[in-house]
Design a protein around this motif. Sequence first.
Motif, PDB file in Angstrom:
ATOM      1  N   GLY A 260       0.799  -1.213   0.000  1.00  0.00           N
ATOM      2  CA  GLY A 260       0.000   0.000   0.000  1.00  0.00           C
ATOM      3  C   GLY A 260       0.840   1.275   0.000  1.00  0.00           C
ATOM      4  O   GLY A 260       0.326   2.363  -0.299  1.00  0.00           O
ATOM      5  N   THR A 261       2.118   1.154   0.329  1.00  0.00           N
ATOM      6  CA  THR A 261       3.001   2.336   0.351  1.00  0.00           C
ATOM      7  C   THR A 261       3.738   2.528  -0.965  1.00  0.00           C
ATOM      8  O   THR A 261       4.559   3.449  -1.078  1.00  0.00           O
ATOM      9  CB  THR A 261       4.014   2.191   1.490  1.00  0.00           C
ATOM     10  N   LEU A 262       3.490   1.629  -1.964  1.00  0.00           N
ATOM     11  CA  LEU A 262       4.170   1.788  -3.256  1.00  0.00           C
ATOM     12  C   LEU A 262       3.753   3.099  -3.918  1.00  0.00           C
ATOM     13  O   LEU A 262       2.585   3.508  -3.852  1.00  0.00           O
ATOM     14  CB  LEU A 262       3.833   0.604  -4.170  1.00  0.00           C
ATOM     15  N   GLN A 263       4.713   3.731  -4.590  1.00  0.00           N
ATOM     16  CA  GLN A 263       4.429   4.990  -5.274  1.00  0.00           C
ATOM     17  C   GLN A 263       3.732   4.756  -6.605  1.00  0.00           C
ATOM     18  O   GLN A 263       2.869   5.538  -7.003  1.00  0.00           O
ATOM     19  CB  GLN A 263       5.747   5.755  -5.489  1.00  0.00           C
ATOM     20  N   GLY A 264       4.114   3.682  -7.310  1.00  0.00           N
ATOM     21  CA  GLY A 264       3.516   3.412  -8.606  1.00  0.00           C
ATOM     22  C   GLY A 264       2.234   2.607  -8.479  1.00  0.00           C
ATOM     23  O   GLY A 264       1.898   2.076  -7.424  1.00  0.00           O
ATOM     24  N   SER A 265       1.528   2.500  -9.624  1.00  0.00           N
ATOM     25  CA  SER A 265       0.288   1.726  -9.674  1.00  0.00           C
ATOM     26  C   SER A 265       0.514   0.537 -10.587  1.00  0.00           C
ATOM     27  O   SER A 265       0.823   0.702 -11.774  1.00  0.00           O
ATOM     28  CB  SER A 265      -0.854   2.600 -10.204  1.00  0.00           C
ATOM     29  N   TYR A 266       0.361  -0.685 -10.027  1.00  0.00           N
ATOM     30  CA  TYR A 266       0.634  -1.912 -10.769  1.00  0.00           C
ATOM     31  C   TYR A 266      -0.627  -2.793 -10.755  1.00  0.00           C
ATOM     32  O   TYR A 266      -1.273  -2.961  -9.712  1.00  0.00           O
ATOM     33  CB  TYR A 266       1.812  -2.669 -10.166  1.00  0.00           C
ATOM     34  N   GLN A 267      -0.895  -3.375 -11.923  1.00  0.00           N
ATOM     35  CA  GLN A 267      -2.131  -4.135 -12.061  1.00  0.00           C
ATOM     36  C   GLN A 267      -2.151  -5.372 -11.169  1.00  0.00           C
ATOM     37  O   GLN A 267      -3.171  -5.689 -10.569  1.00  0.00           O
ATOM     38  CB  GLN A 267      -2.302  -4.542 -13.530  1.00  0.00           C
ATOM     39  N   ASN A 268      -1.078  -6.114 -11.089  1.00  0.00           N
ATOM     40  CA  ASN A 268      -1.066  -7.360 -10.317  1.00  0.00           C
ATOM     41  C   ASN A 268      -0.268  -7.247  -9.020  1.00  0.00           C
ATOM     42  O   ASN A 268       0.113  -8.255  -8.441  1.00  0.00           O
ATOM     43  CB  ASN A 268      -0.503  -8.500 -11.175  1.00  0.00           C
ATOM     44  N   LEU A 269      -0.017  -6.042  -8.561  1.00  0.00           N
ATOM     45  CA  LEU A 269       0.645  -5.847  -7.272  1.00  0.00           C
ATOM     46  C   LEU A 269       0.070  -4.584  -6.642  1.00  0.00           C
ATOM     47  O   LEU A 269       0.560  -3.478  -6.862  1.00  0.00           O
ATOM     48  CB  LEU A 269       2.173  -5.719  -7.457  1.00  0.00           C
ATOM     49  N   ASN A 270      -0.993  -4.789  -5.875  1.00  0.00           N
ATOM     50  CA  ASN A 270      -1.626  -3.684  -5.178  1.00  0.00           C
ATOM     51  C   ASN A 270      -2.358  -4.234  -3.957  1.00  0.00           C
ATOM     52  O   ASN A 270      -2.305  -5.439  -3.673  1.00  0.00           O
ATOM     53  CB  ASN A 270      -2.586  -2.927  -6.108  1.00  0.00           C
ATOM     54  N   THR A 271      -3.009  -3.381  -3.215  1.00  0.00           N
ATOM     55  CA  THR A 271      -3.667  -3.820  -1.977  1.00  0.00           C
ATOM     56  C   THR A 271      -4.825  -4.786  -2.261  1.00  0.00           C
ATOM     57  O   THR A 271      -5.122  -5.654  -1.431  1.00  0.00           O
ATOM     58  CB  THR A 271      -4.197  -2.604  -1.204  1.00  0.00           C
ATOM     59  N   THR A 272      -5.467  -4.657  -3.426  1.00  0.00           N
ATOM     60  CA  THR A 272      -6.555  -5.592  -3.754  1.00  0.00           C
ATOM     61  C   THR A 272      -6.033  -7.008  -3.875  1.00  0.00           C
ATOM     62  O   THR A 272      -6.622  -7.964  -3.361  1.00  0.00           O
ATOM     63  CB  THR A 272      -7.230  -5.170  -5.069  1.00  0.00           C
ATOM     64  N   VAL A 273      -4.896  -7.159  -4.544  1.00  0.00           N
ATOM     65  CA  VAL A 273      -4.288  -8.483  -4.660  1.00  0.00           C
ATOM     66  C   VAL A 273      -3.854  -8.993  -3.287  1.00  0.00           C
ATOM     67  O   VAL A 273      -4.050 -10.159  -2.936  1.00  0.00           O
ATOM     68  CB  VAL A 273      -3.092  -8.435  -5.623  1.00  0.00           C
ATOM     69  N   GLY A 274      -3.262  -8.119  -2.485  1.00  0.00           N
ATOM     70  CA  GLY A 274      -2.836  -8.526  -1.153  1.00  0.00           C
ATOM     71  C   GLY A 274      -4.012  -8.956  -0.276  1.00  0.00           C
ATOM     72  O   GLY A 274      -3.923  -9.935   0.476  1.00  0.00           O
ATOM     73  N   GLN A 275      -5.108  -8.232  -0.363  1.00  0.00           N
ATOM     74  CA  GLN A 275      -6.292  -8.624   0.414  1.00  0.00           C
ATOM     75  C   GLN A 275      -6.842  -9.962  -0.071  1.00  0.00           C
ATOM     76  O   GLN A 275      -7.332 -10.769   0.731  1.00  0.00           O
ATOM     77  CB  GLN A 275      -7.361  -7.533   0.297  1.00  0.00           C
ATOM     78  N   ASP A 276      -6.752 -10.202  -1.371  1.00  0.00           N
ATOM     79  CA  ASP A 276      -7.192 -11.493  -1.897  1.00  0.00           C
ATOM     80  C   ASP A 276      -6.306 -12.616  -1.365  1.00  0.00           C
ATOM     81  O   ASP A 276      -6.788 -13.707  -1.039  1.00  0.00           O
ATOM     82  CB  ASP A 276      -7.169 -11.463  -3.418  1.00  0.00           C
ATOM     83  N   TRP A 277      -5.007 -12.376  -1.279  1.00  0.00           N
ATOM     84  CA  TRP A 277      -4.106 -13.367  -0.682  1.00  0.00           C
ATOM     85  C   TRP A 277      -4.495 -13.636   0.767  1.00  0.00           C
ATOM     86  O   TRP A 277      -4.531 -14.787   1.217  1.00  0.00           O
ATOM     87  CB  TRP A 277      -2.654 -12.852  -0.736  1.00  0.00           C
ATOM     88  N   CYS A 278      -4.786 -12.584   1.501  1.00  0.00           N
ATOM     89  CA  CYS A 278      -5.159 -12.748   2.916  1.00  0.00           C
ATOM     90  C   CYS A 278      -6.446 -13.563   3.045  1.00  0.00           C
ATOM     91  O   CYS A 278      -6.550 -14.445   3.910  1.00  0.00           O
ATOM     92  CB  CYS A 278      -5.330 -11.384   3.580  1.00  0.00           C
ATOM     93  N   MET A 279      -7.424 -13.267   2.193  1.00  0.00           N
ATOM     94  CA  MET A 279      -8.684 -14.015   2.256  1.00  0.00           C
ATOM     95  C   MET A 279      -8.464 -15.486   1.910  1.00  0.00           C
ATOM     96  O   MET A 279      -9.064 -16.382   2.503  1.00  0.00           O
ATOM     97  CB  MET A 279      -9.704 -13.388   1.312  1.00  0.00           C
ATOM     98  N   ALA A 280      -7.580 -15.738   0.944  1.00  0.00           N
ATOM     99  CA  ALA A 280      -7.284 -17.124   0.587  1.00  0.00           C
ATOM    100  C   ALA A 280      -6.602 -17.851   1.732  1.00  0.00           C
ATOM    101  O   ALA A 280      -6.908 -19.013   2.020  1.00  0.00           O
ATOM    102  CB  ALA A 280      -6.412 -17.156  -0.670  1.00  0.00           C
ATOM    103  N   LEU A 281      -5.664 -17.204   2.398  1.00  0.00           N
ATOM    104  CA  LEU A 281      -4.996 -17.824   3.542  1.00  0.00           C
ATOM    105  C   LEU A 281      -5.967 -18.067   4.696  1.00  0.00           C
ATOM    106  O   LEU A 281      -5.897 -19.096   5.381  1.00  0.00           O
ATOM    107  CB  LEU A 281      -3.832 -16.941   4.004  1.00  0.00           C
ATOM    108  N   GLN A 282      -6.890 -17.145   4.927  1.00  0.00           N
ATOM    109  CA  GLN A 282      -7.895 -17.349   5.961  1.00  0.00           C
ATOM    110  C   GLN A 282      -8.770 -18.553   5.638  1.00  0.00           C
ATOM    111  O   GLN A 282      -9.114 -19.334   6.524  1.00  0.00           O
ATOM    112  CB  GLN A 282      -8.747 -16.084   6.112  1.00  0.00           C
ATOM    113  N   ARG A 283      -9.120 -18.706   4.359  1.00  0.00           N
ATOM    114  CA  ARG A 283      -9.898 -19.878   3.959  1.00  0.00           C
ATOM    115  C   ARG A 283      -9.095 -21.162   4.170  1.00  0.00           C
ATOM    116  O   ARG A 283      -9.616 -22.177   4.656  1.00  0.00           O
ATOM    117  CB  ARG A 283     -10.332 -19.750   2.497  1.00  0.00           C
ATOM    118  N   LEU A 284      -7.807 -21.144   3.831  1.00  0.00           N
ATOM    119  CA  LEU A 284      -6.960 -22.313   4.054  1.00  0.00           C
ATOM    120  C   LEU A 284      -6.843 -22.646   5.543  1.00  0.00           C
ATOM    121  O   LEU A 284      -6.788 -23.813   5.927  1.00  0.00           O
ATOM    122  CB  LEU A 284      -5.579 -22.078   3.456  1.00  0.00           C
TER     123      LEU A 284
END
Length: 1021
Positions: free
Chosen positions: A419-443
Amino acid sequence: MRLGARDVSQLKQNYDIKVQQLIKAARNGTKDGLEKTKIAMMRKVPFLSKKDCTDAIEEDSGYLDVTVSELKHPPPQLSPMPDGLSSQQVVRRHILGSIIQSERSYLDSLKRILLEYKKPLMEAEPRILSLKKIQTVFYRLKEILQCHSMFQIALASRVAEWDNTEKIGDLFVASFSKSMVLDVYSDYINNFTNAMGLIKKACMSKPAFLEFLKVNFSTYKSVCVPQDMLKTTPVGHQDRLPLQLALTELETLAEKLNEQKRLAEQLAEIQQLTRSVSDRNLSKQLNSDQKQLILSETLIETVYGEKGQVLKSKERKVFLLNDMLVCANINVKGPPDISSLVPIGPKYAVKWSAPLLQVQVVEVGQETPQRKDSIYQQSGKWTAAGVRKLFLGPPRLYQELQELQHDLSVVEEVTLLVGTLQGSYQNLNTTVGQDWCMALQRLIRIKEDEIQCANKCRLRLMVPGKPDKSGHPVSFTVVFSTPSPISKISWVNRLHLAKIALRDENLPGWVCVEDDEKTKPPFWCPLLACQLPVFTPKMQDLKLQAALYNPVHCSLLGFSAASTSLPQGYLWVASGGDDSHGQVEIFSLNRPTPRSVKSFSLGSPVLCLEYITEPSTEEELETQTSEVLPKIGNTICVGLLDGNILVYGSVDTAAQCLLTFCNPEGCPVLCLKHSANFLFAGLSNGKVAVYNRKSGEGLWDPDSCRHVVIGCAPVLKLLQIDECVWASCANQVSVIEGSSLRTQSFEVHPDPMVSVTHMVRAGGGVWMAFSEGSSLRLFHTETLEHLQEINISTPSAYLSPGQKSVCVTSLLICQGLLWVGTAQGIIVTLPVPRLEGIPKITGKGMTSLNAHNGPVEFLVATSSILSQDFLKRDSPTEGVDSSGGGEDKKVTNSSQESLQQADGSPQAEDKTKGVLLQYQLRSTSQLPGKLLTARLEESSGSTQDSLEHTLEDGSIYELSDDPEVWVRGPGPSSKEETRREKVTSAAVISGGKGFRRLAKSSNSPDSSENMLMVWQLPITV
């Protein structure tokens, strides 16, 4: 001299008295005196026949010794099947043939036992066993043979005329309803343990007897029952009612014999355990008459190390008594070849015992010790409470759970950094990170489920030990592996109920009035789990009117919670005050004690409630409409004093009102009942209003109302019987047929001033209660014939001053018991058959010592079936591959294969396949920012408008249309479906004013608040 019949009878009576005196004197004398007395008796008494000398040891207990000749009475034989029989007649003949074959096989086995076992032992020289021991081993077998021989004679005559009569039910009733049959089998069962013990001793002490058994040993089967015959007998057949009565008699006989067998085995188990106890205090407790054995089973005790590894395991016999838990070592002694012939009772060595109230069931995830100052022992080491968390079971699962929890914390930190990145990247942003967190919670949830599955057959108990040197209480944990999840459910449930049974209100909870309270109530009697007020103190002026059970499955309950909680769902309690106010309270039952979760007011008092299930597919087809009915789910109909009918959704506690309509007459709605696609409403003007479902909808159509005139008096009760509805009006009951609404009335009470107030069905009968008197009447559902009448008796000591008679105010049938609530607040239960026979009262009634201060306004049965997920036994060794990772593996395999084809690297085969970390995102093409990738040539050719997923991108985010499909795992196989067992939990709830104890020593304060009493029944399989 000529004697009359009276003189002959008097002479015979005098002879009988002398014979009884001689036998009594002989029994007290020597063996020589016994023989001389018998000889003298035979000389003087002409109607006594001399028996064989080898049978002299047998006692005459009033059973007639009848020898049946197969020449005079050949076994039954079915004639060739005639032509022109219907399919049901053919099936009935086949069932009759199986009954003939089974009975013949049973008789042959009995004859073989007497001819090939008893007779050679009696004639053996020198004797292998004494005459007394032979009599004990074969006790009552001859009488059982005689009973079934007489039945076979009657069966042969009935079989000979089968094609003309096709009737056999009355034969079963006449043969097996005799008290002699029950007495003979009871004596056999009560003696069975002694016979087995004697055979065991003889095998170990007399080699000749063991050799004799090896030569002659074989097994035999029991007689069958006519239950299958009833299933193929159509309604209206002359044999249907006799078959239902036969099924009732055989079920009653089997229940009594099974109960006697259970008591005999319980006594033998306690005696066997008592003999192995060296502690005098414990031995004295086990010898007490108050001790009851509730459950005993051989379990495997497993000892785990600090890292969860199994150190050792050994079989233990665990005994659950009514107030203590005993664990014993098993020591089986004796020659190994005996166990194949005779069940050898093991010898026990008590390992530990504990008071039941101090034993706790501890599940995974719960705190191990219950007290902070206690000491915890595991694997022979003493550890202070709270120092570490103990992991039991497959250590790999716990290690993987810890790794997932660690990874989740790391990914959460990574997401914060992204979330502190200066640039905007399609596959590296807080949305992707939150999706990783949700997947780990499901696991993590999946891993917890796997651990739960691994503990479905693991019973973990916290048991008190001896205090340490400083006086601190000490507890140690024992872990038992049960044979199946059902076994663990039974242990957890029985432990829970046994603790409830030790409360003051259940010591005792029930008494048998018929034998002056001498009969001890069994453990299986309903136990009062709790009592609680219905309304707040400000609303105690409301009068309870009705209640219903709304079954709703709760998937959040844990394994043990489902074993100890009340049946899952909600309880609706309705009441009314003045003519302009009504109240509904909703209680949650997903715990051991009901909890109020919602209440709402209505503009008129509630008089009745009805739970209506969602229309099935067959019912939708019967409506003959091409439109698909919308899924409205199950509903609850509420009938009001002002004539309105309200329809509520029953999905949850929201209680959303879906429909409101009023009957055209505007009369109070006294009762509601639904049948197929119709809603029946009993009105106070003697009519029944019938509503159809709306075309194309699942709700009722107020404009389709039709009226059926029943009588002039109010319609007080409606009862669904198959495709018909019974409606009570005054002293008559009318049978309303399905959609045609044709009626047939019959009188159920001779007094026209008496009304039918309650009707309940069980099997092929309906029990009815009336507005006056304490009598209950039973009617056949098909012939409408009056079958039985009983009176509810209650000791005058239990009645309040001024009360002279008992009046029935509520009626219920649940799990083989007919519950009767009275105007005096007293509740009585009577045993009724559970099968599809006639629910006749054949046993003694029990009166509850827990009562209301006022009338019992309602009795409600709650019942739910445990989810099949609880009963699946997942192998702990399979881990993630068997329960949650199947689809993960599939998706990851496809990704790895695509990477191998692109790279051509053979080293990829040796790499460990990773878990696909995804939850909601199907792709990242719609996310803002540029695609972050290491492949410059592919990224340079891509544009923001037309992005193609690269192999690297697809390996992370490739996902099927259903994001949860990989979580569910494979469904059960067809074999598992056929082996599914139903585990049912049940409870009965009563409502009335106040609570009081009927015990003589009880001083219960009078209370006028509306109360619920909840009785919990043992889980049944």
